[in-house]
Design a protein around this motif. Structure first.
Motif, PDB file in Angstrom:
ATOM      1  N   PHE A   9       0.778  -1.270  -0.144  1.00 11.95           N
ATOM      2  CA  PHE A   9       0.002  -0.054   0.171  1.00 11.95           C
ATOM      3  C   PHE A   9       0.860   1.295  -0.050  1.00 11.95           C
ATOM      4  CE2 PHE A   9      -2.332   3.450   2.165  1.00 11.95           C
ATOM      5  CZ  PHE A   9      -3.421   3.535   1.323  1.00 11.95           C
ATOM      6  N   ASN A  10       1.999   1.345   0.780  1.00  4.77           N
ATOM      7  CA  ASN A  10       2.868   2.312   0.977  1.00  4.77           C
ATOM      8  C   ASN A  10       3.851   2.467  -0.044  1.00  4.77           C
ATOM      9  OD1 ASN A  10       1.885   3.754   3.614  1.00  4.77           O
ATOM     10  ND2 ASN A  10       1.849   1.823   3.981  1.00  4.77           N
ATOM     11  N   THR A  11       4.402   1.450  -0.675  1.00  4.92           N
ATOM     12  CA  THR A  11       5.466   1.698  -1.586  1.00  4.92           C
ATOM     13  C   THR A  11       5.338   0.977  -3.065  1.00  4.92           C
ATOM     14  OG1 THR A  11       6.397  -0.466  -0.856  1.00  4.92           O
ATOM     15  CG2 THR A  11       7.235   1.543   0.499  1.00  4.92           C
ATOM     16  N   ASN A  12       4.129   0.236  -2.923  1.00  5.42           N
ATOM     17  CA  ASN A  12       4.023  -0.422  -4.167  1.00  5.42           C
ATOM     18  C   ASN A  12       4.952  -1.840  -4.521  1.00  5.42           C
ATOM     19  OD1 ASN A  12       2.036  -1.342  -6.064  1.00  5.42           O
ATOM     20  ND2 ASN A  12       2.724   0.408  -7.601  1.00  5.42           N
ATOM     21  N   ALA A  13       5.809  -1.991  -3.361  1.00  2.00           N
ATOM     22  CA  ALA A  13       6.988  -2.962  -3.851  1.00  2.00           C
ATOM     23  C   ALA A  13       6.236  -4.530  -3.890  1.00  2.00           C
ATOM     24  CB  ALA A  13       7.932  -3.142  -2.477  1.00  2.00           C
ATOM     25  N   ASN A  14       6.939  -5.416  -4.602  1.00  4.95           N
ATOM     26  CA  ASN A  14       6.502  -6.514  -4.911  1.00  4.95           C
ATOM     27  C   ASN A  14       7.065  -7.619  -3.984  1.00  4.95           C
ATOM     28  OD1 ASN A  14       5.456  -8.898  -6.308  1.00  4.95           O
ATOM     29  ND2 ASN A  14       7.363  -8.808  -7.807  1.00  4.95           N
ATOM     30  N   CYS A  15       6.015  -8.167  -3.062  1.00  6.23           N
ATOM     31  CA  CYS A  15       6.051  -9.141  -2.034  1.00  6.23           C
ATOM     32  C   CYS A  15       6.348 -10.423  -2.662  1.00  6.23           C
ATOM     33  CB  CYS A  15       5.182  -9.087  -1.130  1.00  6.23           C
ATOM     34  SG  CYS A  15       5.362  -7.460  -0.145  1.00  6.23           S
ATOM     35  N   ILE A  16       7.248 -11.298  -2.565  1.00  8.05           N
ATOM     36  CA  ILE A  16       7.415 -12.681  -3.327  1.00  8.05           C
ATOM     37  C   ILE A  16       7.533 -13.786  -2.181  1.00  8.05           C
ATOM     38  CG2 ILE A  16       8.539 -11.487  -5.306  1.00  8.05           C
ATOM     39  CD1 ILE A  16      11.157 -12.721  -4.065  1.00  8.05           C
ATOM     40  N   GLU A  17       7.257 -15.005  -2.572  1.00 11.40           N
ATOM     41  CA  GLU A  17       7.367 -16.086  -1.879  1.00 11.40           C
ATOM     42  C   GLU A  17       8.689 -16.886  -1.806  1.00 11.40           C
ATOM     43  OE1 GLU A  17       4.594 -17.555  -0.329  1.00 11.40           O
ATOM     44  OE2 GLU A  17       3.579 -15.571  -1.036  1.00 11.40           O
ATOM     45  N   LYS A  18       9.479 -16.364  -2.599  1.00 10.31           N
ATOM     46  CA  LYS A  18      10.786 -17.167  -2.418  1.00 10.31           C
ATOM     47  C   LYS A  18      11.892 -16.370  -2.089  1.00 10.31           C
ATOM     48  CE  LYS A  18       9.809 -20.710  -6.035  1.00 10.31           C
ATOM     49  NZ  LYS A  18      10.347 -21.237  -7.320  1.00 10.31           N
ATOM     50  N   SER A  19      12.499 -16.698  -0.906  1.00  8.11           N
ATOM     51  CA  SER A  19      13.442 -15.944  -0.323  1.00  8.11           C
ATOM     52  C   SER A  19      14.808 -15.652  -1.066  1.00  8.11           C
ATOM     53  CB  SER A  19      13.949 -16.505   0.985  1.00  8.11           C
ATOM     54  OG  SER A  19      14.394 -17.857   0.899  1.00  8.11           O
ATOM     55  N   ASN A  20      15.073 -16.733  -2.101  1.00  4.46           N
ATOM     56  CA  ASN A  20      16.300 -16.798  -2.737  1.00  4.46           C
ATOM     57  C   ASN A  20      16.295 -15.969  -3.913  1.00  4.46           C
ATOM     58  OD1 ASN A  20      14.745 -18.388  -4.196  1.00  4.46           O
ATOM     59  ND2 ASN A  20      16.449 -19.639  -4.914  1.00  4.46           N
ATOM     60  N   HIS A  21      15.064 -15.157  -3.979  1.00  2.74           N
ATOM     61  CA  HIS A  21      15.154 -14.091  -5.189  1.00  2.74           C
ATOM     62  C   HIS A  21      14.688 -12.689  -4.596  1.00  2.74           C
ATOM     63  CE1 HIS A  21      13.933 -18.016  -7.586  1.00  2.74           C
ATOM     64  NE2 HIS A  21      14.877 -17.435  -8.242  1.00  2.74           N
ATOM     65  N   CYS A  22      14.709 -12.411  -3.703  1.00  2.00           N
ATOM     66  CA  CYS A  22      14.379 -11.312  -3.092  1.00  2.00           C
ATOM     67  C   CYS A  22      15.598 -10.484  -2.934  1.00  2.00           C
ATOM     68  CB  CYS A  22      13.822 -11.603  -1.627  1.00  2.00           C
ATOM     69  SG  CYS A  22      14.996 -11.798  -0.179  1.00  2.00           S
ATOM     70  N   ASP A  23      15.255  -8.966  -2.885  1.00  4.79           N
ATOM     71  CA  ASP A  23      16.337  -7.889  -2.849  1.00  4.79           C
ATOM     72  C   ASP A  23      16.385  -7.508  -1.374  1.00  4.79           C
ATOM     73  OD1 ASP A  23      16.776  -7.401  -5.737  1.00  4.79           O
ATOM     74  OD2 ASP A  23      14.450  -6.348  -5.599  1.00  4.79           O
ATOM     75  N   PHE A  24      15.182  -7.611  -0.699  1.00  2.80           N
ATOM     76  CA  PHE A  24      15.361  -7.319   0.818  1.00  2.80           C
ATOM     77  C   PHE A  24      14.293  -8.312   1.404  1.00  2.80           C
ATOM     78  CE2 PHE A  24      16.198  -3.368  -0.916  1.00  2.80           C
ATOM     79  CZ  PHE A  24      17.119  -2.757   0.321  1.00  2.80           C
ATOM     80  N   ALA A  25      14.517  -8.762   2.515  1.00  2.00           N
ATOM     81  CA  ALA A  25      13.727  -9.721   3.532  1.00  2.00           C
ATOM     82  C   ALA A  25      13.603  -9.002   4.779  1.00  2.00           C
ATOM     83  CB  ALA A  25      14.530 -10.800   3.865  1.00  2.00           C
TER      84      ALA A  25
END
Length: 190
Positions: free
Chosen positions: A77-93
């Protein structure tokens, strides 16, 4: 949901970015965020400040939390960032649970070590946990840190992270309005 971010996005995010640069330059030193942000107990104010400063529509986020849906709603809602299911593909956790494994995140490649994950860990306390000694760039000799809520095998995980340098993750530990950074160049001892 009501927008909670900075009222003056440009100046506030610049101020927080400068604070983060100081924190990454002096590992283990505790910094206070420039603005106290109310998040309805979804995230710490320090975590929200980092989110508003670094996340955007192109950022891939992994969330490990019992409040995952609330955290995800807050971020999207606040940043429109993309939340993903796989930790090994994330920029941030964003980690709110005690047990995690660094090796499950994006460790970067030898060609692009900067593509690795930055892990933001919300802890109950930055100074009253088990004492660890850190050394490395930005630390004159050694420095003592004592965060709570780290995995039992954190030291061995961090040694493995050091071993694969220049690859590896960087950590930001947050608690309420405070945070400190632990870059992959820092070594951790008991």
């Amino acid at each position: 949901m009501e927008y909670i971010g900075y009222q003056d996005q440009t100046h506030s995010s610049q101020n927080m970015f400068r604070t983060m640069l100081k924190a990454i330059s002096f590992p283990g030193s505790i910094f206070t965020v420039p603005e106290n942000l109310e998040t309805d107990n979804v995230l710490y104010s320090s975590t929200a400040n980092i989110i508003f400063t670094l996340f955007d529509i192109d950022t891939k986020i992994f969330i490990d939390s019992e409040k995952r849906s609330k955290v995800q709603n807050f971020i999207t809602f606040n940043t429109n960032a993309n939340c993903i299911e796989k930790s090994n593909h994330c920029d941030f956790a964003i980690i709110q649970n005690k047990e995690f494994n660094i090796e499950n995140f994006n460790l970067g490649t030898d060609e692009y070590p900067d593509n690795s994950s930055t892990i933001i860990i919300e802890v109950e306390d930055l100074v009253n946990g088990e004492e660890l000694i850190i050394e490395g760039p930005g630390i004159e000799k050694t420095k003592s840190i004592s965060p709570t809520n780290l995995p039992k095998n954190f030291q061995s995980q961090w040694q493995n992270n050091n071993f694969i340098f220049p690859r590896g993750v960087d950590l930001i530990l947050t608690c309420k309005d405070n945070f400190f950074c632990l870059p992959r160049t820092s070594k951790v001892f008991k």
